[in-house]
Motif scaffolding. Structure first.
Motif, PDB file in Angstrom:
ATOM      1  N   PHE A  97      20.049   0.993  19.294  1.00  0.00           N
ATOM      2  CA  PHE A  97      18.864   1.004  20.172  1.00  0.00           C
ATOM      3  C   PHE A  97      19.276   1.434  21.582  1.00  0.00           C
ATOM      4  O   PHE A  97      18.643   2.300  22.196  1.00  0.00           O
ATOM      5  N   SER A  98      20.379   0.849  22.073  1.00  0.00           N
ATOM      6  CA  SER A  98      20.838   1.192  23.420  1.00  0.00           C
ATOM      7  C   SER A  98      21.265   2.652  23.493  1.00  0.00           C
ATOM      8  O   SER A  98      20.938   3.356  24.453  1.00  0.00           O
ATOM      9  N   LEU A  99      21.990   3.110  22.478  1.00  0.00           N
ATOM     10  CA  LEU A  99      22.505   4.485  22.511  1.00  0.00           C
ATOM     11  C   LEU A  99      21.369   5.514  22.456  1.00  0.00           C
ATOM     12  O   LEU A  99      21.394   6.506  23.195  1.00  0.00           O
ATOM     13  N   THR A 100      20.378   5.273  21.595  1.00  0.00           N
ATOM     14  CA  THR A 100      19.253   6.224  21.528  1.00  0.00           C
ATOM     15  C   THR A 100      18.465   6.205  22.845  1.00  0.00           C
ATOM     16  O   THR A 100      17.998   7.259  23.303  1.00  0.00           O
ATOM     17  N   SER A 101      18.330   5.019  23.443  1.00  0.00           N
ATOM     18  CA  SER A 101      17.627   4.927  24.732  1.00  0.00           C
ATOM     19  C   SER A 101      18.392   5.698  25.809  1.00  0.00           C
ATOM     20  O   SER A 101      17.799   6.442  26.593  1.00  0.00           O
ATOM     21  N   ILE A 102      19.721   5.510  25.828  1.00  0.00           N
ATOM     22  CA  ILE A 102      20.534   6.196  26.848  1.00  0.00           C
ATOM     23  C   ILE A 102      20.453   7.708  26.654  1.00  0.00           C
ATOM     24  O   ILE A 102      20.293   8.463  27.620  1.00  0.00           O
ATOM     25  N   LEU A 103      20.514   8.152  25.394  1.00  0.00           N
ATOM     26  CA  LEU A 103      20.433   9.592  25.123  1.00  0.00           C
ATOM     27  C   LEU A 103      19.089  10.160  25.606  1.00  0.00           C
ATOM     28  O   LEU A 103      19.043  11.191  26.274  1.00  0.00           O
ATOM     29  N   GLY A 104      18.023   9.454  25.278  1.00  0.00           N
ATOM     30  CA  GLY A 104      16.695   9.897  25.715  1.00  0.00           C
ATOM     31  C   GLY A 104      16.578   9.953  27.227  1.00  0.00           C
ATOM     32  O   GLY A 104      16.051  10.915  27.793  1.00  0.00           O
ATOM     33  N   HIS A 105      17.129   8.925  27.882  1.00  0.00           N
ATOM     34  CA  HIS A 105      17.031   8.885  29.346  1.00  0.00           C
ATOM     35  C   HIS A 105      17.928   9.935  30.018  1.00  0.00           C
ATOM     36  O   HIS A 105      17.697  10.299  31.164  1.00  0.00           O
ATOM     37  N   ASN A 106      18.953  10.389  29.302  1.00  0.00           N
ATOM     38  CA  ASN A 106      19.757  11.495  29.827  1.00  0.00           C
ATOM     39  C   ASN A 106      18.880  12.713  30.073  1.00  0.00           C
ATOM     40  O   ASN A 106      19.061  13.438  31.044  1.00  0.00           O
ATOM     41  N   PHE A 107      17.924  12.952  29.171  1.00  0.00           N
ATOM     42  CA  PHE A 107      17.011  14.085  29.343  1.00  0.00           C
ATOM     43  C   PHE A 107      15.886  13.741  30.319  1.00  0.00           C
ATOM     44  O   PHE A 107      15.421  14.584  31.071  1.00  0.00           O
ATOM     45  N   TRP A 108      15.463  12.479  30.266  1.00  0.00           N
ATOM     46  CA  TRP A 108      14.390  12.007  31.155  1.00  0.00           C
ATOM     47  C   TRP A 108      14.768  12.263  32.621  1.00  0.00           C
ATOM     48  O   TRP A 108      13.937  12.621  33.447  1.00  0.00           O
TER      49      TRP A 108
END
Lengths: 382, 164
Positions: A97-108
């Protein structure tokens, strides 16, 4: 230092039952007030705006990867969130959950600016491995968790909780150091006021009490605010020396973030959620009724059934929302959905305000319980 | 190896190693922007504001064929993007406008942006046909004694983007 750190670390132990309940509370707070981020809007973002930070995963890409990527990422993020909520392989689902959130926020944050709403995203990495999935989880139904009296089988989680405290303390400390180096202690400057003016006129943050604060002309008051912010942020890292001191800093920080919201209109909700993890359960549950739930199979199962029901309802709701609202910034939480249902515009904002109000009420209640406990223990001779 | 497994990784030194990693990130952060970052915003800058406070602003205008200038709501213009970062989108555009002529990839991406701008302007005011997009960056002066903002900008930098 090698003696000091283990001493500090040991004070951070959380009873595994309370830790399990923390997982449930963490997810309930997100479902109720925040919702989950939806990355689908990034699929339509123009590559002309693509400007990720120097050190960011998004740098690997040469633009925004497109709708299918962000749909898959959002869906995976939602699935891992609910598996974490249910406590299904919680160590790994929390991490994912944390890793997918971090990946998404990298683009955000690939538009020339990063936000610092990170603590709520990385907290599950620490807590997952600390064992927050061992209790109040679907897995614990088939594999009965160790009973309250079985201390040997409960592993010591203090190290990971301590590392999370260190992360929070360090983050606040870095903000303090930057202030210290940029002239905040200077008696003639009014840093809090300057940033209020900047936020008000440059970023159009004109709501709540910002106008009222803008008309305050008392230099002493502004300097008190400058120095208080400095002391709080710099002191945070040193407060981790014992959980009791750290909790005192957290209590002050809740008030600090509330004032920041009123003055700057910045809802720094990430920290508020992370602070919740350090709740003093001895005050909230003085007779240790929650750990005893383990022995009451019926009550324990009821708690898990409620968790499963909430998970199913919101998983279906967010999946339908994702299909119907491509390009939305978030999957709305419970309160935002209620506000939207009543045609209250900007439901997300009001939902965050509600979170801050709730945290203040919770803080006041905790203080009240603590004072009451202190006086009642004095009255009754042991 | 036995020492590592018993002492370093079994808890005693982990906080110390972790603290060192955090410190390294903080030092690096002074030179490059990192995400995810545990270095929090410092609200740096504490100028003396006994009479005036100078604050940066960035505005967006659309200019019609007859030279009429209309100030645009930045959040409306970037309506399908993250509304909290609108000023930063404009900063990125300003930066790209300096470089696009020497960068073929940026040049082709700019065409998409112009198409995007035309579509957004049509949505915002369908009755007008805008010919130019103007991004104006400058400083505003706030009188801290009278609590008044001076209407004119200083140190103005303007970028005109023609919309064919």
């Amino acid at each position: 230092m090698t003696k000091l750190l283990p001493y500090a670390q040991n004070s951070y132990y959380i009873n595994a039952h309370y830790l399990g309940l923390t997982r449930v509370l963490y997810c309930v707070v997100i479902i109720s007030f925040i919702g989950l981020p939806s990355y689908t809007w990034l699929g339509g973002a123009l590559d002309y705006f693509f400007s990720p930070p120097t050190a960011s995963l998004a740098r690997i890409f040469h633009g925004f990867p497109g709708y299918p990527f962000f749909y898959a990422l959002t869906l995976l993020n939602v699935i891992f969130f609910f598996l974490m909520f249910l406590g299904f392989h919680a160590r790994w689902t929390s991490l994912l959950f944390s890793l997918t959130s971090i990946l998404g926020h990298n683009f955000w944050y690939s538009f020339g600016k990063i936000d610092h709403l990170l603590l709520w995203i990385i907290a599950p990495i620490f807590l997952g491995f600390a064992g927050w999935g061992d209790h109040f989880s679907v897995e614990s139904l088939s594999k009965r968790p160790p009973k309250l009296t079985d201390h040997n089988s409960q592993h010591n989680n203090s190290l990971l909780i301590f590392l999370l405290a260190m992360t929070i303390g360090f983050s606040m400390f870095t903000a303090g150091v930057q202030k210290l180096l940029s002239g905040w202690p200077n008696w003639h400057s009014e840093a809090v006021r300057f940033h209020l003016i900047k936020n008000y006129f440059s970023l159009d943050r004109e709501e709540l009490l910002s106008s009222w604060f803008l008309h305050i002309h008392n230099h002493i008051l502004w300097k008190v605010m400058d120095y208080s912010a400095l002391l709080l942020e710099l002191g945070f890292l040193f407060s981790i020396i014992h959980v009791r001191i750290f909790r005192s800093f957290i209590a002050v920080a809740v008030v600090f973030h509330f004032i920041v919201l009123l003055m700057y209109n910045i809802p720094f909700y990430s920290n508020i959620i992370a602070y919740m993890i350090f709740t003093d359960w001895e005050i909230l549950d003085p007779r240790a009724k929650i750990p005893r739930l383990i022995d009451n199979v019926k009550a324990y199962n009821s708690v898990i059934k409620i968790v499963v029901m909430i998970s199913l309802v919101f998983f279906c709701y967010w999946c339908v929302f994702l299909i119907n609202h491509a390009g939305s910034l978030s999957l709305p939480g419970f309160f935002e959905s209620v506000f939207n249902a009543f045609d209250i515009s900007d439901g997300y904002k009001f939902s965050l305000y509600l979170l801050f109000l709730s945290s203040m009420v919770f803080l006041i209640l905790m203080c009240f319980f603590k004072v009451r406990r202190k006086y009642s223990s004095r009255e009754v001779p042991t | 190896m036995k020492y590592l497994s018993t002492k370093l990784f079994k808890g005693k030194f982990i906080p110390l190693v972790y603290l060192c990693i955090l410190v390294v990130q903080f030092i690096l952060h002074r030179y490059i922007i990192i995400y995810p970052s545990l270095v929090f915003p410092g609200f740096t800058g504490a100028p003396k504001i006994d009479k005036e406070a100078i604050i940066p602003v960035v505005n967006l205008y659309a200019i019609s064929g007859n030279g009429q200038r209309m100030k645009l709501d930045k959040k409306d213009f970037f309506s399908n993007l993250y509304y909290k970062h609108v000023n930063y989108f404009l900063n990125v555009i300003l930066e790209n406008e300096k470089n696009y002529k020497n960068n073929p990839k940026l040049y082709s991406r700019r065409r998409d942006f112009i198409y995007f701008a035309q579509r957004q302007l049509r949505l915002m005011d369908p009755s007008k046909e805008f010919k130019v997009l103007l991004i104006e960056k400058g400083d505003m002066t706030y009188n801290t004694i009278e609590d008044k903002m001076k209407p004119e900008l200083t140190n103005v930098k303007s970028v005109f983007i023609s919309l064919p």
